[in-house]
Design a protein around this motif. Structure first.
Motif, PDB file in Angstrom:
ATOM      1  N   ASN A  89       0.827  -1.212   0.000  1.00  0.00           N
ATOM      2  CA  ASN A  89       0.000   0.000   0.000  1.00  0.00           C
ATOM      3  C   ASN A  89       0.859   1.259   0.000  1.00  0.00           C
ATOM      4  O   ASN A  89       0.615   2.185  -0.771  1.00  0.00           O
ATOM      5  N   ALA A  90       1.855   1.305   0.871  1.00  0.00           N
ATOM      6  CA  ALA A  90       2.725   2.485   0.950  1.00  0.00           C
ATOM      7  C   ALA A  90       3.497   2.666  -0.359  1.00  0.00           C
ATOM      8  O   ALA A  90       3.600   3.786  -0.878  1.00  0.00           O
ATOM      9  N   ASP A  91       4.014   1.584  -0.898  1.00  0.00           N
ATOM     10  CA  ASP A  91       4.755   1.664  -2.160  1.00  0.00           C
ATOM     11  C   ASP A  91       3.851   2.132  -3.301  1.00  0.00           C
ATOM     12  O   ASP A  91       4.272   2.914  -4.153  1.00  0.00           O
ATOM     13  N   VAL A 135       3.586   9.530   4.433  1.00  0.00           N
ATOM     14  CA  VAL A 135       3.771  10.439   3.304  1.00  0.00           C
ATOM     15  C   VAL A 135       3.515  11.850   3.817  1.00  0.00           C
ATOM     16  O   VAL A 135       2.455  12.126   4.378  1.00  0.00           O
ATOM     17  N   THR A 136       4.484  12.720   3.660  1.00  0.00           N
ATOM     18  CA  THR A 136       4.303  14.114   4.074  1.00  0.00           C
ATOM     19  C   THR A 136       4.265  15.006   2.840  1.00  0.00           C
ATOM     20  O   THR A 136       4.914  14.732   1.837  1.00  0.00           O
ATOM     21  N   LEU A 137       3.482  16.062   2.963  1.00  0.00           N
ATOM     22  CA  LEU A 137       3.356  17.015   1.872  1.00  0.00           C
ATOM     23  C   LEU A 137       3.426  18.411   2.468  1.00  0.00           C
ATOM     24  O   LEU A 137       2.664  18.747   3.368  1.00  0.00           O
ATOM     25  N   HIS A 138       4.364  19.200   1.983  1.00  0.00           N
ATOM     26  CA  HIS A 138       4.617  20.541   2.507  1.00  0.00           C
ATOM     27  C   HIS A 138       4.079  21.597   1.543  1.00  0.00           C
ATOM     28  O   HIS A 138       4.723  21.874   0.532  1.00  0.00           O
ATOM     29  N   VAL A 163      -0.667   8.714   6.948  1.00  0.00           N
ATOM     30  CA  VAL A 163      -0.120   7.426   7.372  1.00  0.00           C
ATOM     31  C   VAL A 163      -0.915   6.333   6.665  1.00  0.00           C
ATOM     32  O   VAL A 163      -2.119   6.198   6.873  1.00  0.00           O
ATOM     33  N   ILE A 164      -0.232   5.589   5.841  1.00  0.00           N
ATOM     34  CA  ILE A 164      -0.855   4.519   5.073  1.00  0.00           C
ATOM     35  C   ILE A 164      -0.938   3.278   5.951  1.00  0.00           C
ATOM     36  O   ILE A 164      -0.012   2.957   6.688  1.00  0.00           O
ATOM     37  N   SER A 165      -2.068   2.588   5.845  1.00  0.00           N
ATOM     38  CA  SER A 165      -2.315   1.396   6.657  1.00  0.00           C
ATOM     39  C   SER A 165      -2.434   0.161   5.778  1.00  0.00           C
ATOM     40  O   SER A 165      -2.764   0.268   4.587  1.00  0.00           O
ATOM     41  N   SER A 166      -2.245  -0.987   6.381  1.00  0.00           N
ATOM     42  CA  SER A 166      -2.483  -2.241   5.660  1.00  0.00           C
ATOM     43  C   SER A 166      -3.967  -2.424   5.388  1.00  0.00           C
ATOM     44  O   SER A 166      -4.350  -3.170   4.491  1.00  0.00           O
ATOM     45  N   LEU A 178      -6.746   4.470  -1.312  1.00  0.00           N
ATOM     46  CA  LEU A 178      -5.402   4.949  -1.647  1.00  0.00           C
ATOM     47  C   LEU A 178      -5.421   5.718  -2.965  1.00  0.00           C
ATOM     48  O   LEU A 178      -4.808   6.786  -3.070  1.00  0.00           O
ATOM     49  N   ASP A 179      -6.145   5.214  -3.942  1.00  0.00           N
ATOM     50  CA  ASP A 179      -6.237   5.903  -5.222  1.00  0.00           C
ATOM     51  C   ASP A 179      -6.967   7.239  -5.078  1.00  0.00           C
ATOM     52  O   ASP A 179      -6.662   8.195  -5.786  1.00  0.00           O
TER      53      ASP A 179
END
Length: 96
Positions: free
Chosen positions: A10-12, A33-36, A73-76, A83-84
């Motif tokens: 999922n994270a990948d 995943v962070t976004l600034h 924070v991506i989870s299983s 995610l999409d």
């Protein structure tokens, strides 16, 4: 072990999709995943877009810091559709 493998997939998936779209994501291990955002107006616009997509965006700003950032924070347990949806909201915003 099965959950860990799904977490990594999922994270990948999210990180690779964001990179393909031209969004700079650091090469760090883990499901974060962070976004600034560059400006406060961008922060507000992205927050609105994420909320419209049903995503409640965690925004962090530390005391004394000039700017904050979104932290996902991506989870299983996230589905591919979820995610999409995150990727689509972030990519659409980056294209503006």
């Amino acid at each position: 072990e099965k959950l860990r493998a799904r977490l990594h997939r999922n994270a990948d998936h999210v990180k690779a999709a964001l990179r393909r779209a031209g969004i700079a994501i650091p090469e760090l291990p883990g499901p974060i995943v962070t976004l600034h955002p560059r400006a406060e107006s961008e922060t507000h616009a992205l927050r609105r877009r994420l909320l419209a997509a049903g995503i409640y965006p965690p925004f962090l700003k530390y005391a004394g810091a000039e700017k904050g950032f979104f932290r996902f924070v991506i989870s299983s347990e996230h589905t591919r559709a979820q995610l999409d949806g995150l990727v689509a909201a972030l990519v659409f915003h980056a294209a503006l």
